[in-house]
Design a protein around this motif. Structure first.
Motif, PDB file in Angstrom:
ATOM      1  N   ASN A  80       0.818  -1.232   0.000  1.00  0.00           N
ATOM      2  CA  ASN A  80       0.000   0.000   0.000  1.00  0.00           C
ATOM      3  C   ASN A  80       0.845   1.273   0.000  1.00  0.00           C
ATOM      4  O   ASN A  80       0.309   2.370   0.098  1.00  0.00           O
ATOM      5  N   ALA A  81       2.159   1.124  -0.147  1.00  0.00           N
ATOM      6  CA  ALA A  81       3.053   2.287   0.006  1.00  0.00           C
ATOM      7  C   ALA A  81       2.925   3.290  -1.134  1.00  0.00           C
ATOM      8  O   ALA A  81       3.297   4.453  -0.968  1.00  0.00           O
ATOM      9  N   LEU A  82       2.436   2.832  -2.289  1.00  0.00           N
ATOM     10  CA  LEU A  82       2.369   3.736  -3.441  1.00  0.00           C
ATOM     11  C   LEU A  82       0.972   4.336  -3.634  1.00  0.00           C
ATOM     12  O   LEU A  82       0.712   4.992  -4.639  1.00  0.00           O
ATOM     13  N   GLU A  83       0.093   4.113  -2.661  1.00  0.00           N
ATOM     14  CA  GLU A  83      -1.239   4.727  -2.750  1.00  0.00           C
ATOM     15  C   GLU A  83      -1.118   6.229  -2.555  1.00  0.00           C
ATOM     16  O   GLU A  83      -0.243   6.675  -1.810  1.00  0.00           O
ATOM     17  N   PRO A  84      -1.963   7.044  -3.175  1.00  0.00           N
ATOM     18  CA  PRO A  84      -3.101   6.646  -4.010  1.00  0.00           C
ATOM     19  C   PRO A  84      -2.752   6.426  -5.483  1.00  0.00           C
ATOM     20  O   PRO A  84      -3.639   6.199  -6.295  1.00  0.00           O
ATOM     21  N   TYR A  85      -1.477   6.458  -5.828  1.00  0.00           N
ATOM     22  CA  TYR A  85      -1.110   6.392  -7.254  1.00  0.00           C
ATOM     23  C   TYR A  85      -1.297   4.981  -7.807  1.00  0.00           C
ATOM     24  O   TYR A  85      -1.787   4.793  -8.904  1.00  0.00           O
ATOM     25  N   ILE A  86      -0.829   3.996  -7.016  1.00  0.00           N
ATOM     26  CA  ILE A  86      -1.110   2.589  -7.354  1.00  0.00           C
ATOM     27  C   ILE A  86      -1.687   1.951  -6.092  1.00  0.00           C
ATOM     28  O   ILE A  86      -1.091   2.053  -5.012  1.00  0.00           O
TER      29      ILE A  86
ATOM     30  N   ARG B 248      11.660  -1.150  -8.880  1.00  0.00           N
ATOM     31  CA  ARG B 248      12.771  -0.360  -8.351  1.00  0.00           C
ATOM     32  C   ARG B 248      12.871   1.016  -9.008  1.00  0.00           C
ATOM     33  O   ARG B 248      13.677   1.843  -8.599  1.00  0.00           O
ATOM     34  N   THR B 249      12.075   1.255 -10.045  1.00  0.00           N
ATOM     35  CA  THR B 249      11.948   2.595 -10.635  1.00  0.00           C
ATOM     36  C   THR B 249      11.019   3.454  -9.782  1.00  0.00           C
ATOM     37  O   THR B 249      11.060   4.681  -9.848  1.00  0.00           O
ATOM     38  N   LEU B 250      10.163   2.804  -8.999  1.00  0.00           N
ATOM     39  CA  LEU B 250       9.149   3.509  -8.203  1.00  0.00           C
ATOM     40  C   LEU B 250       9.551   3.539  -6.730  1.00  0.00           C
ATOM     41  O   LEU B 250      10.281   2.666  -6.261  1.00  0.00           O
TER      42      LEU B 250
END
Ligand code: MN
Length: 251
Positions: free
Chosen positions: A48-54, A123-125
């Motif tokens: 859930n670390a990339l929310e809200p983007y992913i 690893r790009t994100l």
């Protein structure tokens, strides 16, 4: 009343013992095989670390099911050919597909590409904000005008790519930044015979619908635009500098 040769207690004890033996034997074999196999790299952040983007569900499926399936199928393809036992990092295996036996070459290309491209993508994100290095920023400004203009071109290349695949930013043989898309699980690291990009990749975005469909449905453009906010520019900069210095890809 039917007679059975064993009492039910004896029978169940026997079954449990047999299953326990099979389980132990299987675990040992799996462990031995695993040591030679390509593995699913763990993520560097929570689902859930990339929310809200992913969203977390997309990441759980994308990493835990899609990428994991590529790992399993890559290993199965390699194991299916007893004459072939590569002891190579995955990027070197993919860089030299001509040396892979022909009957498993397509499986290695598709599934090996699926494994490597996704690891490079994760690893790009990053959920942590970072800045481009001065040298990358300078190259971006000179090539595209500004980082924002570069992002528009990356998004346009991703939207313009028909079907599944990847959009890449990389360094060409002249040390210049270049944007390029590849189909399916093909990768610039597979060399020019497969990917005519001619770049050492430093950034990638996944164009497959499984990367965004749960949250963005068919809105690939909106999804790609939003990824701008979660790019790991520190790592992309390190990849850029390493590509210029060594001519090699780094994860
Ligand atoms: Mn994917």
């Amino acid at each position: 009343m039917m007679k059975t040769p064993f009492s039910s207690k004896v029978l169940s004890t026997f079954l449990i013992a047999s299953l326990a033996f099979l389980h132990c034997a299987g675990a040992t074999l799996n462990q031995q095989a695993k040591n030679m196999k390509y593995k699913l790299e763990p993520l560097e952040y929570a689902n859930n670390a990339l929310e809200p983007y992913i969203d977390a569900d997309t990441i759980a499926l994308h990493h835990g099911k899609h990428q994991a399936a590529y790992v399993d199928k890559l290993n199965a393809a390699i194991e299916s050919d007893a004459s072939f036992a590569p002891d190579l990092p995955l990027e070197l295996l993919l860089a030299d597909l001509q040396n892979v036996p022909e009957k498993i070459r397509t499986a290695v290309r598709n599934n090996g590409g699926g494994v490597w491209n996704h690891t490079f993508y994760w690893r790009t994100l990053s959920p942590d904000k970072s800045e481009m290095s001065n040298s990358l920023k300078k190259a971006v400004d000179e090539t595209f005008g500004s980082p924002e203009e570069m992002w528009k071109k990356i998004v346009a290349a991703g939207v313009g790519h028909f079907g599944s695949g990847w959009v890449w930013l990389g360094v060409n043989a002249n040390g210049e930044l270049k944007i390029c898309a590849t189909a399916n699980q093909d990768s610039p690291i597979m060399g020019n015979a497969i990917s005519p990009c001619g770049i050492i990749p430093i950034l990638t975005l996944d164009l497959w619908e499984h990367a965004y469909y749960l949250k963005y449905q068919n809105r690939r453009q909106e999804h790609l635009e939003k990824l701008w906010d979660i790019i790991n520019w520190k790592r992309v900069s390190e990849r850029y500098e390493n590509a210029l210095k060594t001519g090699k890809t780094s994860l």
